[in-house]
Write an enzyme that holds these catalytic residues in place. Structure first.
Site, short mmCIF file in Angstrom:
data_model
loop_
_atom_site.label_atom_id
_atom_site.label_comp_id
_atom_site.label_asym_id
_atom_site.label_seq_id
_atom_site.Cartn_x
_atom_site.Cartn_y
_atom_site.Cartn_z
N CYS A 113 -3.10 -7.93 -7.98
CA CYS A 113 -2.56 -6.81 -8.77
C CYS A 113 -1.41 -7.24 -9.68
O CYS A 113 -1.07 -6.51 -10.61
CB CYS A 113 -2.10 -5.69 -7.85
SG CYS A 113 -3.39 -5.16 -6.73
N HIS A 249 2.91 -1.17 -11.32
CA HIS A 249 1.55 -1.26 -10.80
C HIS A 249 1.20 0.07 -10.13
O HIS A 249 1.96 0.60 -9.33
CB HIS A 249 1.45 -2.42 -9.80
CG HIS A 249 0.16 -2.43 -9.06
ND1 HIS A 249 -1.06 -2.23 -9.67
CD2 HIS A 249 -0.11 -2.60 -7.73
CE1 HIS A 249 -2.01 -2.28 -8.76
NE2 HIS A 249 -1.47 -2.49 -7.58
N ASN A 279 -6.18 2.81 -7.73
CA ASN A 279 -5.57 1.49 -7.90
C ASN A 279 -6.60 0.55 -8.54
O ASN A 279 -7.58 0.20 -7.90
CB ASN A 279 -5.13 0.98 -6.52
CG ASN A 279 -4.52 -0.40 -6.57
OD1 ASN A 279 -4.60 -1.10 -7.58
ND2 ASN A 279 -3.91 -0.80 -5.47
O1 UT7 Z 1 -2.61 -3.11 -4.93
C1 UT7 Z 1 -2.83 -3.27 -3.56
C2 UT7 Z 1 -1.68 -2.80 -2.88
N1 UT7 Z 1 -1.97 -1.85 -1.84
C3 UT7 Z 1 -1.12 -0.86 -1.63
O2 UT7 Z 1 -0.18 -0.66 -2.35
C4 UT7 Z 1 -1.30 -0.02 -0.42
C5 UT7 Z 1 0.04 0.31 0.23
N2 UT7 Z 1 -0.12 1.14 1.40
C6 UT7 Z 1 -0.41 2.47 1.28
O3 UT7 Z 1 -0.53 2.97 0.17
C7 UT7 Z 1 -0.53 3.28 2.53
O4 UT7 Z 1 -0.17 2.48 3.65
C8 UT7 Z 1 -1.97 3.84 2.75
C9 UT7 Z 1 -2.25 4.92 1.72
C10 UT7 Z 1 -2.99 2.72 2.62
C11 UT7 Z 1 -2.11 4.45 4.15
O5 UT7 Z 1 -1.13 5.47 4.34
P1 UT7 Z 1 -0.32 5.51 5.70
O6 UT7 Z 1 0.57 6.68 5.62
O7 UT7 Z 1 0.33 4.16 5.89
O8 UT7 Z 1 -1.45 5.80 6.75
P2 UT7 Z 1 -1.86 4.95 8.04
O9 UT7 Z 1 -2.55 3.68 7.63
O10 UT7 Z 1 -0.69 4.85 8.96
O11 UT7 Z 1 -2.92 5.90 8.71
C12 UT7 Z 1 -2.54 7.16 9.26
C13 UT7 Z 1 -3.76 7.84 9.83
C14 UT7 Z 1 -4.54 6.96 10.79
O12 UT7 Z 1 -5.03 7.79 11.82
P3 UT7 Z 1 -4.29 7.84 13.26
O13 UT7 Z 1 -4.32 6.43 13.76
O14 UT7 Z 1 -2.88 8.30 12.95
O15 UT7 Z 1 -5.10 8.81 14.03
C15 UT7 Z 1 -5.73 6.49 9.98
O16 UT7 Z 1 -6.87 6.21 10.76
O17 UT7 Z 1 -4.67 8.19 8.79
C16 UT7 Z 1 -5.98 7.70 9.11
N3 UT7 Z 1 -6.67 7.39 7.85
C17 UT7 Z 1 -7.35 8.31 7.15
N4 UT7 Z 1 -7.60 9.61 7.35
C18 UT7 Z 1 -8.32 10.26 6.43
C19 UT7 Z 1 -6.71 6.21 7.20
N5 UT7 Z 1 -7.43 6.33 6.07
C20 UT7 Z 1 -7.82 7.63 6.01
C21 UT7 Z 1 -8.59 8.37 5.09
N6 UT7 Z 1 -8.80 9.68 5.33
N7 UT7 Z 1 -9.08 7.82 3.95
#
Ligand code: UT7
Length: 322
Positions: A113, A249, A279
């Site tokens: 990225c 980004h 993204n």
């Molecule tokens: O250019 C590449 C760079 N990448 C990035 O900048 C990504 C940076 N990170 C992020 O943007 C965030 O960490 C995410 C958007 C990827 C994830 O958000 P989060 O608040 O960190 O969520 P999490 O990974 O802690 O997941 C929370 C919950 C989990 O469920 P449990 O374990 O709490 O029951 C996941 O399984 O959300 C669940 N989950 C979803 N639920 C519905 C994960 N993906 C999804 C989804 N829909 N698509």
């Protein structure tokens, strides 16, 4: 002489996929995606004729037209991508052929990225060395082919597209720039290449799709991008409010909001398109630049700060005068 942007272009695939479309395919929701990322929809390639190359060529042509230069004026083409159609030849060489940029040296860079910023900074170094006067740089990704459509934690985040800029050697272009890498942190965002079918090697089980530790990447992004911006401002002897536009980004609106808060700046200095593009990795900054340029938001003399982070880990930033 430094690199000055004299034309921009972009291309987004026609097909738009909304969060609702995704929720029909997997266990996710518009509410989850929008509240965690700010993304409502993304553009995805949907035919065999829409490729990394075709998107790069479309964006490149549009930037050339905007710049007033001809393909044969271009001496350097750098394409930033992690999703080229071919391992070899490079996407840049294929773009050169399609555009008829017969005088250009062409190569790709892989800095994920941060790739567009690495391309910009590389071209700027050539300009400072007096080697080239005119360059075309392109950020392009078809991440839809390397993400795991069974992994809801990553596949809802990304989109396809291309953005491009034509650069000309000028005393008043880039004012300050930086880039860096930390391979030690690379394991938080990775994608293995194709499966090896060498009969003398036992194939391991590492998945061929993109893997991401979202929370680690989030923390890295906010910390490193804020540091990069502060470092560039201090190099240039400026304070945050001196900059007209911050083009970051476009990974997650919450990352952009956090950085704006840390710099104590209003969000309206941070244009964003993550809501409708998702993204797009190396393409995100040049697509956004093209959108705000074409919408008439930029005025000659504006100070623009571009900053990005990505897999590698990598980061890069550039402060320039429009
Ligand atoms: O250019 C590449 C760079 N990448 C990035 O900048 C990504 C940076 N990170 C992020 O943007 C965030 O960490 C995410 C958007 C990827 C994830 O958000 P989060 O608040 O960190 O969520 P999490 O990974 O802690 O997941 C929370 C919950 C989990 O469920 P449990 O374990 O709490 O029951 C996941 O399984 O959300 C669940 N989950 C979803 N639920 C519905 C994960 N993906 C999804 C989804 N829909 N698509």
């Amino acid at each position: 002489m430094r690199a000055k942007i004299i034309g921009t272009g972009s291309y987004l695939p026609e097909k738009t996929i909304t969060n609702l479309d995704l929720s029909a395919l997997m266990d996710t929701s518009d509410e989850w995606i929008k509240s965690r990322t700010g993304i409502s929809e993304r553009h995805l390639v949907s035919s065999e004729t829409e490729t990394t190359l075709s998107m790069a060529v479309n964006a490149g042509k549009s930037a050339l037209t905007d710049s007033g230069l001809l393909p044969e004026d271009i001496e350097l083409i750098i394409v930033a991508t992690v999703s080229s159609d071919f391992i070899t030849p490079s996407t840049a060489c294929m773009v050169q052929k399609e555009l008829g940029a017969v005088h250009a040296a062409a190569f790709d860079v892989n800095a994920a990225c941060s790739g567009f910023l690495f391309a910009l900074n590389t071209a700027d170094a050539y300009f400072q060395a007096g080697i080239y006067q005119n360059a075309l740089i392109i950020g392009v990704e078809t991440l839809s082919k390397i993400i795991d459509w069974k992994d809801r934690s990553t596949c809802v985040l990304f989109g396809d597209g291309a953005g491009a800029a034509v650069l000309h050697a000028d005393p008043e272009g880039i004012i300050a720039n930086l880039q860096g890498s930390n391979g030690e942190g690379g394991h938080v965002l990775m994608c293995k290449n194709r499966t090896n079918n060498n009969p003398f090697i036992t194939t391991d089980t590492c998945p061929d799709y993109l893997y991401m530790d979202g929370q680690e990447v989030f923390k890295f992004a906010v910390k490193k991008e804020t540091e990069c911006i502060q470092e560039l401002l201090s190099q240039a002897g400026l304070v945050p409010s001196d900059v007209s536009w911050y083009l970051l980004h476009q990974a997650n609106q919450r990352i952009i909001n956090s950085i704006a808060r840390k710099l104590k700046l209003p969000l309206d200095k941070f244009p964003s398109n993550v809501g409708h593009c998702g993204n797009t990795s190396a393409a995100s900054i040049p697509i956004l630049l093209d959108e705000i340029h074409r919408s008439g938001m930029l005025t000659q003399g504006d100070l623009i700060l571009l900053s990005g982070f990505g897999a590698g880990l990598t980061w890069g930033a550039a402060l320039l005068r429009w």
